[in-house]
Design an enzyme around this catalytic site. Structure first.
Site, PDB file in Angstrom:
ATOM      1  N   GLU A   1       0.889  -1.088   0.036  1.00 47.34           N
ATOM      2  CA  GLU A   1      -0.012  -0.061   0.003  1.00 47.34           C
ATOM      3  C   GLU A   1       0.679   1.271   0.065  1.00 47.34           C
ATOM      4  OE1 GLU A   1      -4.069   0.093   2.253  1.00 47.34           O
ATOM      5  OE2 GLU A   1      -3.057  -1.870   2.848  1.00 47.34           O
TER       6      GLU A   1
ATOM      7  N   THR B   1      -0.625   2.048  -8.211  1.00 48.47           N
ATOM      8  CA  THR B   1      -1.525   3.292  -8.632  1.00 48.47           C
ATOM      9  C   THR B   1      -0.465   4.155  -9.371  1.00 48.47           C
ATOM     10  OG1 THR B   1      -2.274   3.419  -6.294  1.00 48.47           O
ATOM     11  CG2 THR B   1      -2.550   5.509  -7.594  1.00 48.47           C
TER      12      THR B   1
ATOM     13  N   ARG C   1      -8.544  -0.064  -4.886  1.00 53.70           N
ATOM     14  CA  ARG C   1      -7.351  -0.798  -4.067  1.00 53.70           C
ATOM     15  C   ARG C   1      -7.233  -2.286  -4.683  1.00 53.70           C
ATOM     16  NH1 ARG C   1      -2.690  -2.250  -2.534  1.00 53.70           N
ATOM     17  NH2 ARG C   1      -2.495  -3.631  -0.901  1.00 53.70           N
TER      18      ARG C   1
ATOM     19  N   ASP D   1       6.165  -3.699 -11.943  1.00 53.36           N
ATOM     20  CA  ASP D   1       5.171  -3.242 -10.839  1.00 53.36           C
ATOM     21  C   ASP D   1       5.452  -4.782 -10.016  1.00 53.36           C
ATOM     22  OD1 ASP D   1       3.551  -2.391  -8.981  1.00 53.36           O
ATOM     23  OD2 ASP D   1       2.019  -2.851  -9.889  1.00 53.36           O
TER      24      ASP D   1
ATOM     25  N   GLN E   1       3.605  -6.773  -0.011  1.00 52.70           N
ATOM     26  CA  GLN E   1       3.675  -7.425   1.233  1.00 52.70           C
ATOM     27  C   GLN E   1       4.820  -8.633   1.603  1.00 52.70           C
ATOM     28  OE1 GLN E   1       0.744  -7.059  -0.657  1.00 52.70           O
ATOM     29  NE2 GLN E   1      -0.008  -5.551   0.681  1.00 52.70           N
TER      30      GLN E   1
END
Lengths: 159, 358
Positions: free
Chosen positions: B49, B54, B183, B206, B210
């Site tokens: 995150e 994005t 998301r 990309d 996590q």
């Protein structure tokens, strides 16, 4: 018509399952598909002993922290806390092995073992489907025509 | 910050760019292109995150790769609605967890349905727009929302609830902004390529952020020409998704340290992007920043520039191996199209100038 059921349609078809697995491997994202398949197998098992073994292997391969194919899911949802307690208890009893006393009468700090039911991984299976959505969208785009022809996965706009 | 190269604002790229998505084979031909300087591989790295995807989506959009298939739009409808449901579920669960009652009886009914049975298909019915919006405006839910640092919630929550009237309709078609705001946790690795002039191609990679995803990064470390590391400025009061007792800033610093000091990256240009500047400025207006950083002067905590400077020092202190003159630091609001475009253009120029130096 929604993509969740499209994903399930693909996963339930042997040939497409295999194609999607290969695609996911190339994207370094095969663990969700493999886990999904393992859960399908798990749900079909009748023998309690086999179910326990597969339960252990699934936890060891996909769920425990640091597992070789550790899933990208939150540890406090999807029934994972209960699953891990059962896994730890199984592991402990495996370590104690033959020297251990018959279950039920042994150590005072014995952990709770939740019953291993065939639905135990259902919520994780749904989480795997959600994890696949992103890569599925790309998979879908590369096999659009074929998917439509063979599985009736239709690119219909609802406008 | 004397050693930091801040690349100059250059004029918008003159050349026409064609973008080709190559995502079905992210690792394709990488061995062959390792020495081939006509392709510049740029890795987007960072913890979960932090905004990698994005930014990736923004770059796709301004290079002409958008929503091309109608089918893709259908998948996107699903993803947007799943976001709505997950946000709603997390908020309802939080009211229970934090012992905050949902005030209105009809909203309690809605909450029950959300937890037990509501699925994305149901959201085609416009009546859900009203029900979910009413739930969102419930004093109990709003109180939970104010305490959102205590549980996991997407940044897009407010945006999605404010757009329910569009989303809860059988005519719903996701917009570009919806797609940017939504998301989706990235699993695995994807990439795209586009021309950057002089017969060169930029390949943007990309990845997921996590802990389990980071093990996959190594597959690309050998072929990298530049690294763009993202970290979220607004995570100072948050814990990890994958490990709820672990402070996100600590995790970001740890990952940054591992990446920036990796021997494979000594010679490559390295960009550190402080993302979510927009959210950050809103957050420090109401929340204490200094509470989380004992070394920070409390009197300065409402000054975003001072806070960002402090964060910058914190990160740069982690650099022990990488030559500082090939590190560039910038701030970003990745959900802002124009800002993303400008910052990415600067990043690109910095990388290409550094390449030239070799």
């Amino acid at each position: 018509m929604n993509s969740e059921s499209n994903i399930r349609k693909i996963l339930l078809n042997e040939k497409w399952n295999d194609l999607f697995l290969k695609f996911s491997e190339k994207c370094f994202a095969c663990e969700d598909v493999m886990m999904w398949n393992a859960i399908e197998k798990f749900k079909a098992i009748k023998s309690e002993k086999q179910r326990r073994e597969l339960f252990y292997n699934i936890c060891n391969t996909y769920i425990r922290l640091g597992a070789p194919l550790e899933l990208n899911i939150s540890r406090k949802d999807f029934g994972i806390p209960e699953i891990m307690k059962t896994f730890e208890a199984l592991r402990e009893s495996a370590i104690r092995g033959s020297s251990g006393s018959p279950s039920g009468t042994d150590s005072p700090k014995k952990r709770t073992i939740f019953a291993i039911t065939s639905e135990m991984f259902d919520r994780i299976q749904t989480a795997c489907e959600h994890n696949m959505l992103d890569n599925y969208t790309r998979f879908q785009a590369s096999y659009e025509k074929q998917l439509e022809k063979e599985l009736g996965v239709l690119p219909i706009m609802k406008v | 910050m004397g050693n930091i190269v801040v690349s100059p604002h250059d004029k918008e790229g003159q050349h026409h760019m064609m973008a080709t998505p190559t995502s079905n084979n992210p690792n394709g031909g990488s061995a062959a292109t390792a020495k081939n300087k006509s392709e510049i591989t740029v890795l987007l790295l960072g913890a979960g995150e932090s905004g990698k995807s994005t930014l990736f989506k923004q770059v796709q959009f301004f290079h002409g790769v958008g929503i091309t298939h109608d089918q893709e739009r259908i998948e996107l409808i699903e993803i947007v609605r799943l976001n709505v449901l997950e946000n709603a579920k997390n908020l309802v669960a939080a009211t229970q967890h934090l012992n905050i009652p949902i005030e209105q009886p009809e909203n309690r009914e809605t909450a029950k349905l959300i937890i037990n049975s509501l699925n994305t298909n149901d959201l085609e019915d416009p009546s859900w727009s009203k029900r979910l919006y009413s739930l969102w405006k419930d004093a109990g839910i709003q109180k939970a929302y104010e305490n959102r640092e205590k549980f996991q919630l997407y940044d897009s929550t407010e945006y999605l609830f404010e757009n329910l009237d569009r989303i809860c309709s059988d005519k719903y078609v996701p917009t570009v902004v919806d797609v940017i705001r939504t998301r989706t946790k990235t699993i695995g690795i994807t990439d795209m390529k586009f021309d950057v002039g002089d017969g060169k191609q930029l390949r943007l990679v990309d990845v997921g952020g996590q802990r389990n995803e980071r093990r996959k990064w190594i597959h690309f470390f050998n072929t990298v020409d530049a690294v763009v590391f993202l970290t979220s400025l607004s995570e100072f009061d948050l814990n990890l998704y994958e490990d709820n007792g672990y402070w996100r800033v600590k995790e970001s610093l740890r990952v940054f340290n591992e990446v920036v000091n990796n021997a494979l990256f000594y010679k490559v240009p390295f960009v550190l992007l402080f993302n979510k500047r927009d959210l950050f400025e809103k957050k420090i207006a109401t929340k204490s920043f200094s509470k989380y950083f004992s070394g920070f002067n409390e009197a300065e905590e409402k000054n975003p520039v001072a806070c960002i400077e402090y964060m910058t020092k914190l990160f740069l202190n982690e650099i022990t191996e990488h030559p500082l003159d090939t590190v560039s630091v910038k701030t970003l609001s990745a959900i802002d199209h124009d800002n993303s475009k400008q910052v990415f253009e600067e990043v690109k120029q910095f990388i290409m100038t550094q390449q030239h130096r070799e």
